[in-house]
Design a protein around this motif. Sequence first.
Motif, PDB file in Angstrom:
ATOM      1  N   ALA A  11       0.839  -1.205   0.000  1.00 58.62           N
ATOM      2  CA  ALA A  11       0.000   0.000   0.000  1.00 58.62           C
ATOM      3  C   ALA A  11       0.871   1.250   0.000  1.00 58.62           C
ATOM      4  O   ALA A  11       0.680   2.174   0.785  1.00 58.62           O
ATOM      5  CB  ALA A  11      -0.940  -0.009   1.199  1.00 58.62           C
ATOM      6  N   GLY A  12       1.875   1.264  -0.875  1.00 55.93           N
ATOM      7  CA  GLY A  12       2.628   2.495  -1.145  1.00 55.93           C
ATOM      8  C   GLY A  12       1.858   3.288  -2.192  1.00 55.93           C
ATOM      9  O   GLY A  12       0.717   2.935  -2.544  1.00 55.93           O
ATOM     10  N   PRO A  13       2.452   4.341  -2.723  1.00 61.36           N
ATOM     11  CA  PRO A  13       1.743   5.161  -3.711  1.00 61.36           C
ATOM     12  C   PRO A  13       1.264   4.373  -4.934  1.00 61.36           C
ATOM     13  O   PRO A  13       0.144   4.592  -5.409  1.00 61.36           O
ATOM     14  CB  PRO A  13       2.787   6.211  -4.106  1.00 61.36           C
ATOM     15  N   ALA A  14       2.083   3.450  -5.446  1.00 68.26           N
ATOM     16  CA  ALA A  14       1.677   2.705  -6.642  1.00 68.26           C
ATOM     17  C   ALA A  14       0.494   1.792  -6.326  1.00 68.26           C
ATOM     18  O   ALA A  14      -0.500   1.758  -7.058  1.00 68.26           O
ATOM     19  CB  ALA A  14       2.851   1.895  -7.194  1.00 68.26           C
ATOM     20  N   ARG A  39       3.649   4.244   7.271  1.00 71.04           N
ATOM     21  CA  ARG A  39       5.025   4.430   7.757  1.00 71.04           C
ATOM     22  C   ARG A  39       5.326   5.905   7.984  1.00 71.04           C
ATOM     23  O   ARG A  39       4.712   6.777   7.352  1.00 71.04           O
ATOM     24  CB  ARG A  39       6.011   3.834   6.757  1.00 71.04           C
ATOM     25  N   ASP A  40       6.307   6.169   8.881  1.00 69.19           N
ATOM     26  CA  ASP A  40       6.655   7.574   9.076  1.00 69.19           C
ATOM     27  C   ASP A  40       8.091   7.883   8.647  1.00 69.19           C
ATOM     28  O   ASP A  40       8.585   8.971   8.893  1.00 69.19           O
ATOM     29  CB  ASP A  40       6.368   8.029  10.513  1.00 69.19           C
ATOM     30  N   THR A  41       8.769   6.927   7.984  1.00 67.43           N
ATOM     31  CA  THR A  41      10.101   7.245   7.457  1.00 67.43           C
ATOM     32  C   THR A  41       9.914   8.252   6.329  1.00 67.43           C
ATOM     33  O   THR A  41       9.138   8.015   5.412  1.00 67.43           O
ATOM     34  CB  THR A  41      10.756   5.990   6.814  1.00 67.43           C
ATOM     35  N   PRO A  42      10.630   9.393   6.395  1.00 66.42           N
ATOM     36  CA  PRO A  42      10.439  10.353   5.311  1.00 66.42           C
ATOM     37  C   PRO A  42      11.028   9.820   4.015  1.00 66.42           C
ATOM     38  O   PRO A  42      12.124   9.265   3.994  1.00 66.42           O
ATOM     39  CB  PRO A  42      11.189  11.593   5.780  1.00 66.42           C
ATOM     40  N   LYS A  43      10.285   9.928   2.954  1.00 66.89           N
ATOM     41  CA  LYS A  43      10.822   9.542   1.643  1.00 66.89           C
ATOM     42  C   LYS A  43      10.697  10.755   0.729  1.00 66.89           C
ATOM     43  O   LYS A  43      11.296  11.771   1.023  1.00 66.89           O
ATOM     44  CB  LYS A  43      10.113   8.288   1.122  1.00 66.89           C
ATOM     45  N   ALA A  44       9.882  10.661  -0.309  1.00 66.61           N
ATOM     46  CA  ALA A  44       9.846  11.770  -1.260  1.00 66.61           C
ATOM     47  C   ALA A  44       9.421  13.080  -0.592  1.00 66.61           C
ATOM     48  O   ALA A  44       8.578  13.090   0.302  1.00 66.61           O
ATOM     49  CB  ALA A  44       8.885  11.437  -2.392  1.00 66.61           C
ATOM     50  N   GLY A  45      10.013  14.181  -1.073  1.00 60.17           N
ATOM     51  CA  GLY A  45       9.645  15.489  -0.545  1.00 60.17           C
ATOM     52  C   GLY A  45       8.589  16.168  -1.412  1.00 60.17           C
ATOM     53  O   GLY A  45       8.051  17.205  -1.050  1.00 60.17           O
ATOM     54  N   GLY A  46       8.306  15.604  -2.574  1.00 64.96           N
ATOM     55  CA  GLY A  46       7.345  16.251  -3.463  1.00 64.96           C
ATOM     56  C   GLY A  46       6.874  15.321  -4.557  1.00 64.96           C
ATOM     57  O   GLY A  46       7.380  14.207  -4.714  1.00 64.96           O
ATOM     58  N   LEU A  47       5.868  15.807  -5.275  1.00 62.89           N
ATOM     59  CA  LEU A  47       5.269  15.017  -6.355  1.00 62.89           C
ATOM     60  C   LEU A  47       5.240  15.895  -7.599  1.00 62.89           C
ATOM     61  O   LEU A  47       4.724  17.011  -7.546  1.00 62.89           O
ATOM     62  CB  LEU A  47       3.845  14.619  -5.954  1.00 62.89           C
ATOM     63  N   PRO A  98       5.020  20.648  -3.455  1.00 64.91           N
ATOM     64  CA  PRO A  98       5.774  20.312  -2.246  1.00 64.91           C
ATOM     65  C   PRO A  98       4.905  19.462  -1.308  1.00 64.91           C
ATOM     66  O   PRO A  98       4.481  19.917  -0.249  1.00 64.91           O
ATOM     67  CB  PRO A  98       6.115  21.688  -1.646  1.00 64.91           C
ATOM     68  N   LEU A  99       4.627  18.269  -1.744  1.00 64.07           N
ATOM     69  CA  LEU A  99       3.753  17.376  -0.990  1.00 64.07           C
ATOM     70  C   LEU A  99       4.570  16.146  -0.610  1.00 64.07           C
ATOM     71  O   LEU A  99       4.786  15.260  -1.434  1.00 64.07           O
ATOM     72  CB  LEU A  99       2.562  16.972  -1.873  1.00 64.07           C
ATOM     73  N   PRO A 100       5.057  16.088   0.638  1.00 66.64           N
ATOM     74  CA  PRO A 100       5.882  14.947   1.027  1.00 66.64           C
ATOM     75  C   PRO A 100       5.110  13.631   0.944  1.00 66.64           C
ATOM     76  O   PRO A 100       3.876  13.614   0.913  1.00 66.64           O
ATOM     77  CB  PRO A 100       6.272  15.269   2.473  1.00 66.64           C
ATOM     78  N   GLN A 101       5.859  12.553   0.944  1.00 66.43           N
ATOM     79  CA  GLN A 101       5.242  11.252   0.701  1.00 66.43           C
ATOM     80  C   GLN A 101       4.246  10.846   1.788  1.00 66.43           C
ATOM     81  O   GLN A 101       3.263  10.168   1.491  1.00 66.43           O
ATOM     82  CB  GLN A 101       6.332  10.187   0.553  1.00 66.43           C
ATOM     83  N   GLN A 102       4.490  11.276   3.035  1.00 73.63           N
ATOM     84  CA  GLN A 102       3.537  10.864   4.093  1.00 73.63           C
ATOM     85  C   GLN A 102       2.126  11.400   3.847  1.00 73.63           C
ATOM     86  O   GLN A 102       1.177  10.632   3.801  1.00 73.63           O
ATOM     87  CB  GLN A 102       4.058  11.267   5.476  1.00 73.63           C
ATOM     88  N   PRO A 103       1.958  12.749   3.669  1.00 74.61           N
ATOM     89  CA  PRO A 103       0.604  13.208   3.342  1.00 74.61           C
ATOM     90  C   PRO A 103       0.096  12.677   2.005  1.00 74.61           C
ATOM     91  O   PRO A 103      -1.109  12.431   1.860  1.00 74.61           O
ATOM     92  CB  PRO A 103       0.720  14.733   3.309  1.00 74.61           C
ATOM     93  N   LEU A 104       0.988  12.456   1.067  1.00 69.26           N
ATOM     94  CA  LEU A 104       0.556  11.884  -0.220  1.00 69.26           C
ATOM     95  C   LEU A 104      -0.084  10.512   0.017  1.00 69.26           C
ATOM     96  O   LEU A 104      -1.175  10.220  -0.488  1.00 69.26           O
ATOM     97  CB  LEU A 104       1.754  11.750  -1.168  1.00 69.26           C
ATOM     98  N   GLU A 105       0.592   9.686   0.809  1.00 62.52           N
ATOM     99  CA  GLU A 105       0.049   8.341   1.059  1.00 62.52           C
ATOM    100  C   GLU A 105      -1.255   8.422   1.855  1.00 62.52           C
ATOM    101  O   GLU A 105      -2.172   7.641   1.639  1.00 62.52           O
ATOM    102  CB  GLU A 105       1.081   7.475   1.790  1.00 62.52           C
ATOM    103  N   ARG A 106      -1.333   9.396   2.763  1.00 60.63           N
ATOM    104  CA  ARG A 106      -2.583   9.549   3.529  1.00 60.63           C
ATOM    105  C   ARG A 106      -3.732   9.886   2.580  1.00 60.63           C
ATOM    106  O   ARG A 106      -4.811   9.297   2.657  1.00 60.63           O
ATOM    107  CB  ARG A 106      -2.404  10.655   4.595  1.00 60.63           C
ATOM    108  N   LEU A 107      -3.476  10.810   1.654  1.00 62.38           N
ATOM    109  CA  LEU A 107      -4.531  11.200   0.709  1.00 62.38           C
ATOM    110  C   LEU A 107      -4.922  10.039  -0.196  1.00 62.38           C
ATOM    111  O   LEU A 107      -6.104   9.829  -0.482  1.00 62.38           O
ATOM    112  CB  LEU A 107      -4.052  12.368  -0.162  1.00 62.38           C
ATOM    113  N   LEU A 108      -3.918   9.288  -0.640  1.00 62.59           N
ATOM    114  CA  LEU A 108      -4.217   8.156  -1.525  1.00 62.59           C
ATOM    115  C   LEU A 108      -5.004   7.085  -0.775  1.00 62.59           C
ATOM    116  O   LEU A 108      -5.898   6.446  -1.328  1.00 62.59           O
ATOM    117  CB  LEU A 108      -2.929   7.571  -2.109  1.00 62.59           C
ATOM    118  N   GLU A 109      -4.670   6.923   0.497  1.00 62.25           N
ATOM    119  CA  GLU A 109      -5.392   5.915   1.287  1.00 62.25           C
ATOM    120  C   GLU A 109      -6.831   6.367   1.549  1.00 62.25           C
ATOM    121  O   GLU A 109      -7.770   5.578   1.472  1.00 62.25           O
ATOM    122  CB  GLU A 109      -4.656   5.645   2.604  1.00 62.25           C
ATOM    123  N   GLU A 110      -6.981   7.672   1.804  1.00 59.42           N
ATOM    124  CA  GLU A 110      -8.324   8.237   1.990  1.00 59.42           C
ATOM    125  C   GLU A 110      -9.182   7.993   0.751  1.00 59.42           C
ATOM    126  O   GLU A 110     -10.322   7.540   0.821  1.00 59.42           O
ATOM    127  CB  GLU A 110      -8.192   9.752   2.154  1.00 59.42           C
TER     128      GLU A 110
END
Length: 509
Positions: A11-14, A39-47, A98-110
Motif C-alpha cells: 500500500a505504497g503510492p503505486a 510508515r513515518d520514514t520520510p521519503k519523497a519530498g514532493g510530487l 511540495p507534498l511529502p510522501q507521508q501526506p501523499l500516502e494519507r490522501l491516496l489511502e483516503e
Amino acid sequence: MTDADVVIVGAGPAGLMLAAELCLAGVRPLVLERQPHRRDTPKAGGLGGQILELLRYRGLLERFEAACTGPVPAPRFPFGGVHLDFTRLADPPLHALPLPQQPLERLLEERAGEVGVDLRRGHEVTGVSQDDAAVTVDVRGPDGPYQVIARYLVGCDGARSRVRDRAGIGFPGTTYPEVNRLAQVTLPDAVTVLGDGGLDVPGFGTIRPGFTRTDHGLFGIGASPGSQAVSLYTIEDESAEYDDDAPMTVSELQDSIRRVLGVRLPVGEALRLSRFTFKARQADRYRHGRILLAGDAAHLFPATGVALNAGMLDAVNLAWKLAADLHGWAPAGLLDTYHGERHLAGARTMVHTRAQVALRRGHDAAAEALREVFQELLADEQPLRRMGALVAGSDIRYPMPGPGHHPLAGTFAPDLTLHTDQGITGVAELMRPARPILLVLADRPDLCRAAEAWRHRVDIHTAKTDQRPADALLIRPDAHIAWAATVDEPADTAAHALREALTGWFGTP
Ligand SMILES: Cc1cc2nc3c(=O)[nH]c(=O)nc-3n(C[C@H](O)[C@H](O)[C@H](O)COP(=O)(O)OP(=O)(O)OC[C@H]3O[C@@H](n4cnc5c(N)ncnc54)[C@H](O)[C@@H]3O)c2cc1C
C-alpha cells in the motif's frame, strides 16, 4: 482461504493508486500491506510530472494541493547538478507540488477508502505461485497464516520486491556506489547564516546555496520553504547498500558532512532525515502470466523527483486494462500493452536519469565543462521545454498497433475547452469517471453512428472547441488518445477505422 479478483501487494503510492483506479473501473481489489500502520520514514519530498495532470483529470488535484507543506514554488528542477529553471516560462512544461510522501500516502489511502478498496494492514505476503487459472498467495496476518486465490496479482511491493523474485522476473541494472543524505535541520546560533542563505563555516569558509564539490563528495544547501530550517544534502562515494526504510540519525548526517567538508558543522533539531542510494534497474518484463509489477518493484531510477510519477502512472495505465480482462471484454493482447507501454516509458526515464548520473558524478575538468555546456543549452527556451517534457514524462507517445496513425494517437489527451449543449466543460471534467470517451468535435454523425454499439462501454460526447485537433478523438481511461480522425479521410474509411480502434481497445460490443 479467500478469493479475490486482484490482489495488490503493498500500500505504497503505486499500490494505493492502482487500487483506487481499479475500483473506478468496477473491480474491487484486495490490498495486502505488511506494515500495521502508515510508515513515518520520510521519503519523497514532493510530487511532480504528468501524474499531476492525471490527478487533475480525476478531480483530485485541488485536494493534493491543499495538503502541500508550503506555497507551490516556482518550478526549478535539479538535473544532475545542473538546474532546469522554468521560472521564466509562463506555461512551464513541468510542475511539482511540495507534498511529502507521508501526506501523499494519507490522501491516496483516503481516496482508496472512499471508492471502496479493501485494505488489510499487518498482512505480509510470504509466497506467491501461479498456474494458468489463478495465483495462490500465502499471507501472514495478525491471526496467523492464510491463503488467497486471486485471478491476478500485482506486486507494488517496492524496490526489494518479493513478488518480483518469486515470479522469477529479472531486475538487471546498476547500483551506484554513492550514498545521498538529505536533511532539513535548524542551525544553532553558533553557525553564521549569510544573507543569501549561504553559510560561513569556520575552517572551511563561505559556502554558497546550491552545490559545493570537494575532493570527498558533494555538499548542498537549500532553503526550506515555509520554515526556519535549511535543507542540507551530501553525496559521498560509498558502496554500502542501505534499506531505504531504515531511519537515519543526526550523527550520521554530521559524520557525512565532516567527511565531505573536512570540518564539523553543528546542527540543531532535525525535521527530516533521509538517505538513499541510486540504482538504475528495470524489471525485464512487467508481466509474467497472472503476475504484474508496478512502481519501484518494476523500476528504480538514479535521480530524484521521477519515481512517484512513473509508478503512479504505471498504476493508471494498468488498472483499466486489468479491469477489462476481468470483465471479460478485453481484446486479445490488451493486458500485454501494459508492459509494451510502461516499460518503454520506464526506459525513457532511465535514459535521462542515467544522463544525470554522468552529469553529476564526474569530478574532472571535462565533467565540469560538460555541466557548463549543458547549463548553457538550457538557457534557451526550446531545449528547456524539451527537457521539461522529458522529465515530466509528458512527451511519451505509446506505440499504436497497425499502420497510418494520426500524430496524436498514443499521446496524452489535451484538456480542450469544450462547448456542448449542456454548457462549457473540458476533457479533464469528462475524464473523472475514468471511462473511455469518444469526443466528436465536428459535424460527424457518421462517427457517432459507428460508435453506437459501444455506448455501454464508451461515453460518446459531441462538442465544439476553438482549436480542433481532429474531427474526433477516442480517449482511453488513462487519458491517452487511442485513435483520432484523420483530416480529409473519406467518411466510410474514418468510420471503419474508428470501429477497428474501438474493437482493438475496447473489445467487440
Ligand atoms: C529518501 C527518499 C527520497 C525520495 N524522494 C523522492 C522524490 O522526491 N520524488 C519521487 O518521485 N520519489 C522519491 N523517492 C522514491 C519514492 O519514495 C518511491 O519511488 C515510492 O515510494 C515507490 O512507491 P511504491 O508504491 O512503488 O513502493 P513503496 O513506497 O516502497 O511501497 C511498497 C509497499 O509494499 C509493502 N510491502 C513490501 N513487501 C511486502 C510484502 N511481502 N507483503 C505486503 N506488503 C509488502 C511495503 O511495506 C510498502 O508499504 C524517494 C525515496 C527515498 C527513499
